[in-house]
Design a protein around this motif. Structure first.
Motif, PDB file in Angstrom:
ATOM      1  N   GLY A   9     -57.103 -13.517  13.400  1.00 52.00           N
ATOM      2  CA  GLY A   9     -57.584 -12.967  12.147  1.00 52.00           C
ATOM      3  C   GLY A   9     -57.973 -14.054  11.178  1.00 52.00           C
ATOM      4  O   GLY A   9     -58.459 -15.102  11.564  1.00 52.00           O
ATOM      5  N   VAL A  23     -60.121  -8.317   0.916  1.00 47.97           N
ATOM      6  CA  VAL A  23     -59.640  -8.754   2.218  1.00 47.97           C
ATOM      7  C   VAL A  23     -58.615  -7.730   2.709  1.00 47.97           C
ATOM      8  O   VAL A  23     -57.575  -7.536   2.094  1.00 47.97           O
ATOM      9  CB  VAL A  23     -58.993 -10.151   2.149  1.00 47.97           C
ATOM     10  CG1 VAL A  23     -58.468 -10.558   3.524  1.00 47.97           C
ATOM     11  CG2 VAL A  23     -59.995 -11.178   1.636  1.00 47.97           C
ATOM     12  N   SER A  25     -56.137  -6.735   5.676  1.00 49.85           N
ATOM     13  CA  SER A  25     -55.406  -7.215   6.845  1.00 49.85           C
ATOM     14  C   SER A  25     -54.714  -6.023   7.492  1.00 49.85           C
ATOM     15  O   SER A  25     -53.921  -5.339   6.835  1.00 49.85           O
ATOM     16  CB  SER A  25     -54.376  -8.272   6.436  1.00 49.85           C
ATOM     17  OG  SER A  25     -55.035  -9.426   5.936  1.00 49.85           O
ATOM     18  N   THR A  52     -62.369  -8.137   6.920  1.00 53.29           N
ATOM     19  CA  THR A  52     -61.272  -7.575   7.700  1.00 53.29           C
ATOM     20  C   THR A  52     -60.620  -8.610   8.607  1.00 53.29           C
ATOM     21  O   THR A  52     -61.279  -9.507   9.135  1.00 53.29           O
ATOM     22  CB  THR A  52     -61.770  -6.401   8.566  1.00 53.29           C
ATOM     23  OG1 THR A  52     -62.907  -6.814   9.322  1.00 53.29           O
ATOM     24  CG2 THR A  52     -62.128  -5.201   7.700  1.00 53.29           C
ATOM     25  N   SER A  53     -59.316  -8.477   8.776  1.00 53.05           N
ATOM     26  CA  SER A  53     -58.525  -9.345   9.641  1.00 53.05           C
ATOM     27  C   SER A  53     -57.560  -8.462  10.413  1.00 53.05           C
ATOM     28  O   SER A  53     -56.914  -7.585   9.829  1.00 53.05           O
ATOM     29  CB  SER A  53     -57.758 -10.355   8.793  1.00 53.05           C
ATOM     30  OG  SER A  53     -56.828 -11.078   9.566  1.00 53.05           O
ATOM     31  N   SER A  57     -49.000  -6.141  13.630  1.00 52.36           N
ATOM     32  CA  SER A  57     -48.610  -5.847  12.249  1.00 52.36           C
ATOM     33  C   SER A  57     -47.640  -6.867  11.666  1.00 52.36           C
ATOM     34  O   SER A  57     -47.809  -7.333  10.534  1.00 52.36           O
ATOM     35  CB  SER A  57     -47.992  -4.441  12.163  1.00 52.36           C
ATOM     36  OG  SER A  57     -48.944  -3.462  12.497  1.00 52.36           O
ATOM     37  N   VAL A  60     -49.495 -10.175  11.050  1.00 48.39           N
ATOM     38  CA  VAL A  60     -50.368 -10.048   9.875  1.00 48.39           C
ATOM     39  C   VAL A  60     -49.537 -10.117   8.599  1.00 48.39           C
ATOM     40  O   VAL A  60     -49.906 -10.802   7.638  1.00 48.39           O
ATOM     41  CB  VAL A  60     -51.153  -8.729   9.935  1.00 48.39           C
ATOM     42  CG1 VAL A  60     -51.869  -8.458   8.608  1.00 48.39           C
ATOM     43  CG2 VAL A  60     -52.177  -8.763  11.068  1.00 48.39           C
ATOM     44  N   GLN A  63     -48.501 -13.621   7.811  1.00 50.85           N
ATOM     45  CA  GLN A  63     -49.607 -14.381   7.244  1.00 50.85           C
ATOM     46  C   GLN A  63     -49.721 -14.106   5.738  1.00 50.85           C
ATOM     47  O   GLN A  63     -49.938 -15.019   4.935  1.00 50.85           O
ATOM     48  CB  GLN A  63     -50.916 -14.008   7.944  1.00 50.85           C
ATOM     49  CG  GLN A  63     -51.016 -14.505   9.374  1.00 50.85           C
ATOM     50  CD  GLN A  63     -52.275 -14.033  10.084  1.00 50.85           C
ATOM     51  OE1 GLN A  63     -52.975 -13.150   9.594  1.00 50.85           O
ATOM     52  NE2 GLN A  63     -52.570 -14.617  11.225  1.00 50.85           N
ATOM     53  N   ILE A  64     -49.549 -12.839   5.368  1.00 49.81           N
ATOM     54  CA  ILE A  64     -49.624 -12.465   3.950  1.00 49.81           C
ATOM     55  C   ILE A  64     -48.480 -13.121   3.172  1.00 49.81           C
ATOM     56  O   ILE A  64     -48.686 -13.695   2.099  1.00 49.81           O
ATOM     57  CB  ILE A  64     -49.577 -10.929   3.794  1.00 49.81           C
ATOM     58  CG1 ILE A  64     -50.837 -10.300   4.380  1.00 49.81           C
ATOM     59  CG2 ILE A  64     -49.415 -10.537   2.321  1.00 49.81           C
ATOM     60  CD1 ILE A  64     -50.801  -8.786   4.452  1.00 49.81           C
ATOM     61  N   ALA A  68     -51.702 -15.981   2.910  1.00 52.00           N
ATOM     62  CA  ALA A  68     -53.064 -15.573   3.276  1.00 52.00           C
ATOM     63  C   ALA A  68     -53.603 -14.647   2.182  1.00 52.00           C
ATOM     64  O   ALA A  68     -52.883 -13.775   1.688  1.00 52.00           O
ATOM     65  CB  ALA A  68     -53.067 -14.858   4.617  1.00 52.00           C
ATOM     66  N   ALA A  70     -54.804 -11.808   1.267  1.00 54.29           N
ATOM     67  CA  ALA A  70     -55.079 -10.406   1.565  1.00 54.29           C
ATOM     68  C   ALA A  70     -54.935  -9.554   0.313  1.00 54.29           C
ATOM     69  O   ALA A  70     -54.180  -9.883  -0.600  1.00 54.29           O
ATOM     70  CB  ALA A  70     -54.138  -9.915   2.655  1.00 54.29           C
ATOM     71  N   PHE A  73     -52.859  -4.201   2.986  1.00 57.80           N
ATOM     72  CA  PHE A  73     -52.160  -4.331   4.262  1.00 57.80           C
ATOM     73  C   PHE A  73     -52.015  -2.951   4.875  1.00 57.80           C
ATOM     74  O   PHE A  73     -51.532  -2.023   4.227  1.00 57.80           O
ATOM     75  CB  PHE A  73     -50.784  -4.966   4.051  1.00 57.80           C
ATOM     76  CG  PHE A  73     -49.924  -5.012   5.293  1.00 57.80           C
ATOM     77  CD1 PHE A  73     -50.416  -5.515   6.494  1.00 57.80           C
ATOM     78  CD2 PHE A  73     -48.602  -4.566   5.258  1.00 57.80           C
ATOM     79  CE1 PHE A  73     -49.620  -5.567   7.637  1.00 57.80           C
ATOM     80  CE2 PHE A  73     -47.790  -4.620   6.380  1.00 57.80           C
ATOM     81  CZ  PHE A  73     -48.311  -5.121   7.574  1.00 57.80           C
TER      82      PHE A  73
END
Length: 247
Positions: A9, A23, A25, A52-53, A57, A60, A63-64, A68, A70, A73
């Motif tokens: 992603g 963004v 995610s 989109t990424s 789950s 992701v 990452q947030i 990241a 985003a 979510f």
């Protein structure tokens, strides 16, 4: 590998989105549906771009949490979203369930094994069975719960080929690298020429997808609008087209 690209992603360190960008995610199983949702949202909001990424789950979410950029979510299960709330990664007031899915047992379309039921996975000629890693992938957690319910978890575990996300599990089956696998019904539907559904698994609890606005400084002012669009009749119609049911 396609699955690896999907799982990656938007990596941490991606430049922050501009004011007119959102963004999103989301879980890997939402890839096709959310790309369409994003396209339709952009059509209704000229000048706004949805980036989109997709990935597992839990990955992701991590990452947030790690920074990241985003704005929204969307998870494939409640547990990942519960973690997001606990880690203050999302605004709990914006959390909504927006879709429902189901787990299915699939085999390659050219399989000659004649598998008809999950209990057939006990057979000696079934050597490899793929599913998402329950530690980080919702479909893996749902698979574990369903197999435990029918008394098959201990029989399947020694044959496990763990996938990083549901699309990787789908790819393993589609390429014939395993005899069988567990994915969401919506994922099986995108490759009808390469995989076939053997059985829908009983679900101890509903396979629900929650969505929420990310709690971070500088979150897109359009994030809430995107969530509303997903929940709207038009958004729900798009999701239904890809096999998702209403929560």
């Amino acid at each position: 590998m396609y699955a690896a690209v999907v799982a990656a992603g938007f990596a941490v360190g991606t430049p922050a989105a501009m004011a007119d960008e959102i963004v999103v995610s989301a879980a890997a199983s939402l890839t096709n549906a959310f790309k369409d949702v994003a396209k339709q949202f952009e059509a209704k909001h000229p000048g706004t771009k949805v980036l989109t990424s997709f990935g597992a789950s839990d990955v992701v979410l991590q990452q947030i949490v790690n920074g990241a950029p985003a704005d929204v979510f969307a998870s494939a299960d409640e547990k990942a979203m519960d973690k997001a709330v606990a880690q203050k990664a999302v605004d709990p007031a914006t959390r909504k369930d927006f879709a429902r899915n189901g787990v299915v047992l699939i085999v390659p379309t050219d399989s000659k094994l004649g598998l008809h039921d999950v209990k057939d996975l006990k057979r000696a000629d079934v050597k490899r069975v793929t599913y998402g890693n329950p530690a980080s992938v919702p479909v893996g957690r749902y698979t574990e719960a369903s197999l435990k319910q029918v008394g098959m978890w201990q029989a399947v575990q020694p044959k496990a080929v763990l996938a990083q996300n549901v699309r990787q599990a789908l790819d393993y089956v589609a390429r014939g690298e395993v005899e069988a696998g567990f994915v969401f019904g919506t994922d099986a539907a995108i490759m009808p020429d390469k995989v076939k559904v053997v059985q829908a698994l009983p679900a101890p609890k509903p396979v629900l997808y929650p969505i929420a606005v990310v709690a971070r400084k500088g979150v897109s002012p359009h994030a809430g609008e995107f969530v509303k669009f997903v929940l709207s009749p038009q958004g729900q119609e798009i999701l239904a087209h890809y096999g998702f049911k209403k929560p």
